[in-house]
Design a protein around this motif. Structure first.
Motif, PDB file in Angstrom:
ATOM      1  N   ILE A  73      46.430  33.192  39.900  1.00 42.44           N
ATOM      2  CA  ILE A  73      45.762  33.494  38.631  1.00 42.44           C
ATOM      3  C   ILE A  73      44.333  33.988  38.839  1.00 42.44           C
ATOM      4  O   ILE A  73      43.850  34.852  38.103  1.00 42.44           O
TER       5      ILE A  73
ATOM      6  N   ASN B 132      44.350  37.623  39.231  1.00 40.81           N
ATOM      7  CA  ASN B 132      44.576  38.277  37.944  1.00 40.81           C
ATOM      8  C   ASN B 132      43.290  38.318  37.118  1.00 40.81           C
ATOM      9  O   ASN B 132      43.010  39.305  36.433  1.00 40.81           O
ATOM     10  N   ILE B 133      42.517  37.218  37.214  1.00 45.23           N
ATOM     11  CA  ILE B 133      41.279  37.141  36.425  1.00 45.23           C
ATOM     12  C   ILE B 133      40.263  38.179  36.899  1.00 45.23           C
ATOM     13  O   ILE B 133      39.583  38.813  36.092  1.00 45.23           O
TER      14      ILE B 133
ATOM     15  N   ASP C  67      41.356  41.395  35.408  1.00 49.77           N
ATOM     16  CA  ASP C  67      41.110  41.337  33.974  1.00 49.77           C
ATOM     17  C   ASP C  67      39.640  41.631  33.667  1.00 49.77           C
ATOM     18  O   ASP C  67      39.325  42.370  32.734  1.00 49.77           O
ATOM     19  N   ARG C  68      38.737  41.078  34.487  1.00 51.47           N
ATOM     20  CA  ARG C  68      37.300  41.303  34.255  1.00 51.47           C
ATOM     21  C   ARG C  68      36.912  42.753  34.534  1.00 51.47           C
ATOM     22  O   ARG C  68      36.098  43.338  33.817  1.00 51.47           O
TER      23      ARG C  68
ATOM     24  N   ILE D 256      38.813  45.322  34.138  1.00 50.51           N
ATOM     25  CA  ILE D 256      39.281  46.112  32.995  1.00 50.51           C
ATOM     26  C   ILE D 256      38.382  45.879  31.783  1.00 50.51           C
ATOM     27  O   ILE D 256      37.970  46.826  31.105  1.00 50.51           O
TER      28      ILE D 256
ATOM     29  N   ASN E  74      48.486  46.672  32.874  1.00 53.67           N
ATOM     30  CA  ASN E  74      47.182  46.579  33.548  1.00 53.67           C
ATOM     31  C   ASN E  74      47.089  47.515  34.749  1.00 53.67           C
ATOM     32  O   ASN E  74      46.015  48.033  35.041  1.00 53.67           O
TER      33      ASN E  74
ATOM     34  N   SER F  93      51.696  38.329  28.035  1.00 54.70           N
ATOM     35  CA  SER F  93      50.862  37.572  28.944  1.00 54.70           C
ATOM     36  C   SER F  93      50.702  36.119  28.458  1.00 54.70           C
ATOM     37  O   SER F  93      50.834  35.179  29.237  1.00 54.70           O
TER      38      SER F  93
ATOM     39  N   ILE G  25      51.896  32.645  30.424  1.00 57.27           N
ATOM     40  CA  ILE G  25      50.960  31.552  30.703  1.00 57.27           C
ATOM     41  C   ILE G  25      51.479  30.252  30.092  1.00 57.27           C
ATOM     42  O   ILE G  25      51.449  29.197  30.726  1.00 57.27           O
TER      43      ILE G  25
END
Lengths: 318, 318
Positions: free
Chosen positions: A31, A34-35, A38-39, A41, A134, A276, A280
């Motif tokens: 994860i 992924n974070i 995500d940041r 993006i 993503n 998503s 989760i």
């Protein structure tokens, strides 16, 4: 380990190694990885609305790779940069077609400013494509002009394809009217463009008939104007690609002009965010109750019937 | 409203109206309906291991319906009762092929002791097939000897098909070796039998070549003995069905003899139970946090980026 602001900088410089690394982190089951993505993006939302995303779908054997190879080379000659993603949900045991992804799109893969990413190597919780949105955002941040998505687009994945792309292009094969049943209603309603592929040699006449059949079928099911939406094409003869490209460009321009593109992309983002959330929620809940679920599972494998009430009780008493 | 013990009794008497009603309740979004069906199945676990479940998969246009029609008539002449389910995940907007389910399998649908259930009319949370396992259990309780499952079996759904059936039969079309890439590795690894369909007229010679190609491809990827697993067939000429049926019967008998059938069915039940848990977890959690999820969704549709951290916080703080 690469610094994340450096990774971000390098993606924006269209560094292929950095983009590949970011995609791998996006598809990671860790994860924290992924974070990070995500940041990146979130930092670059201003860059997400420049590219045009075109999906190319069709049943196995219709020639999606050949078409993308030819279309990609054509766009490359127009000085457009191209990223190609494959989201073919082809295999559970081992991914990919028999001949393999590497032997396809040979010419295209040799060109500069072309990024090709084959199918992910394993299926993930929740099915195909959850991370693909993503991945596409990352390619947008890298500044690729055109993003092509190759997908089998049959069955469930047609929805996935629609939720990933601005333009949905369906490749079909020349066939008799009788075989039109092979093209499902759903995909006929969802596709923006229809290309009758392999329209050469012995199949030329069948292709003309197919075009008429598709026109007739669409006439029954769809209300909008479908002029310049149905084409015959041969990836061998390569004639008429300029006309097809003009139609695609005009369609994208009209979407923009009518203020449909941005709302559609936001709706797509909401769709993928929901997928998503669901992933989760499931990961969290199943990890929390792993012991109980393992026990239920063992009961079933031992031949007992686990009643729905037991599962409902477990979930609602959480 | 029908009494549930009466419904159960009537299903066991092979009452088609009762079976149809039970399937509708099984596919219902009302949990109380699902619980009724779950209890009927739990009461009749002794009846679940009698029937043989055969899935027939293949890409659109390969002739699955024609094959099932011919196979069904053949089995009917052997005094076997047959239930046919279609789990084609064909359409999101509207279900089914352009020509529609009703116009297919005409001959078969006219016979006694034949039950045909087309695709469910809408996609449900979590995708195709989650309820289909219980539908098949209901048909087993009704005492159908042979249960045939028609599925497009391309992409994700090949796993679904494998998890529903005792025997997985892949229909392919005669084609040149080059087009073998259309048959994905995964499905080649999962299928128990291969039928090269439409092996008649002008395609007869191509069918022979296809058989050799499939044999060669399987030789590379699979280790078990595949004798009597690859056949050519024409649903027009209908020659050789006895040989195919013998092979299917022998395969099922061997599974039983080697004690593989019951463990496989239990594993399948565990698989579908897990899908069922997941649906219940998601429904429960999303209903519980509907307000928060609606707010996140609204933010995205207004153009904001919702960070992964926000979603993680919502779930882990539950």
């Amino acid at each position: 380990m690469m610094d994340h602001s450096l990774l971000e900088k390098k993606i924006k410089e269209k560094d292929i190694v950095a983009l590949s690394k970011a995609i791998t982190m996006n598809e990671s089951s860790i994860i924290e990885d992924n974070i990070v993505i995500d940041r990146i993006i979130a930092n670059n939302t201003h860059a997400l609305d420049q590219s045009i995303v075109i999906s190319i779908s069709g049943i196995p054997g219709v020639g999606k790779s050949s078409f993308i190879n030819v279309l990609g080379e054509f766009l490359h000659r127009k000085n457009l940069s191209i990223a190609v993603f494959s989201i073919d949900p082809s295999s559970e045991l081992s991914q990919g077609s028999i001949l393999g992804d590497k032997t396809r799109m040979t010419e295209l893969s040799r060109l500069d400013h072309v990024f090709i990413r084959p199918s992910p190597s394993s299926n993930r919780l929740g099915g195909v494509g959850i991370n693909t949105h993503n991945n596409i955002e990352l390619a947008k941040i890298a500044g690729y002009d055109i993003i092509l998505i190759e997908s089998v687009g049959v069955g469930q994945s047609e929805t996935v394809v629609k939720q990933l792309s601005d333009i949905f292009l369906l490749l079909t094969m020349p066939s008799s009217g009788d075989e039109l049943q092979g093209i499902k209603k759903g995909i006929m309603e969802m596709a923006d463009f229809f290309i009758i592929h392999k329209a050469d040699g012995a199949l030329k006449i069948a292709a003309e008939q197919s075009q008429k059949d598709i026109e007739a079928a669409l006439h029954m099911t769809r209300t909008e104007d479908l002029e310049n939406r149905i084409f015959r094409f041969s990836s061998v003869e390569k004639i008429g690609l300029e006309t097809i490209w003009d139609a695609l460009k005009n369609y994208a321009a009209a979407l923009k002009k009518e203020n449909k593109l941005i709302p559609r992309r936001r709706q797509q983002r909401a769709y993928w965010a929901e997928e998503s959330y669901k992933n989760i929620i499931l990961s969290h809940f199943i990890a929390k109750h792993k012991l109980e679920f393992d026990q239920l599972n063992a009961k079933i494998l031992n031949g007992s019937y686990v009643k729905l009430d037991e599962i409902l009780a477990l979930v609602t008493n959480d």
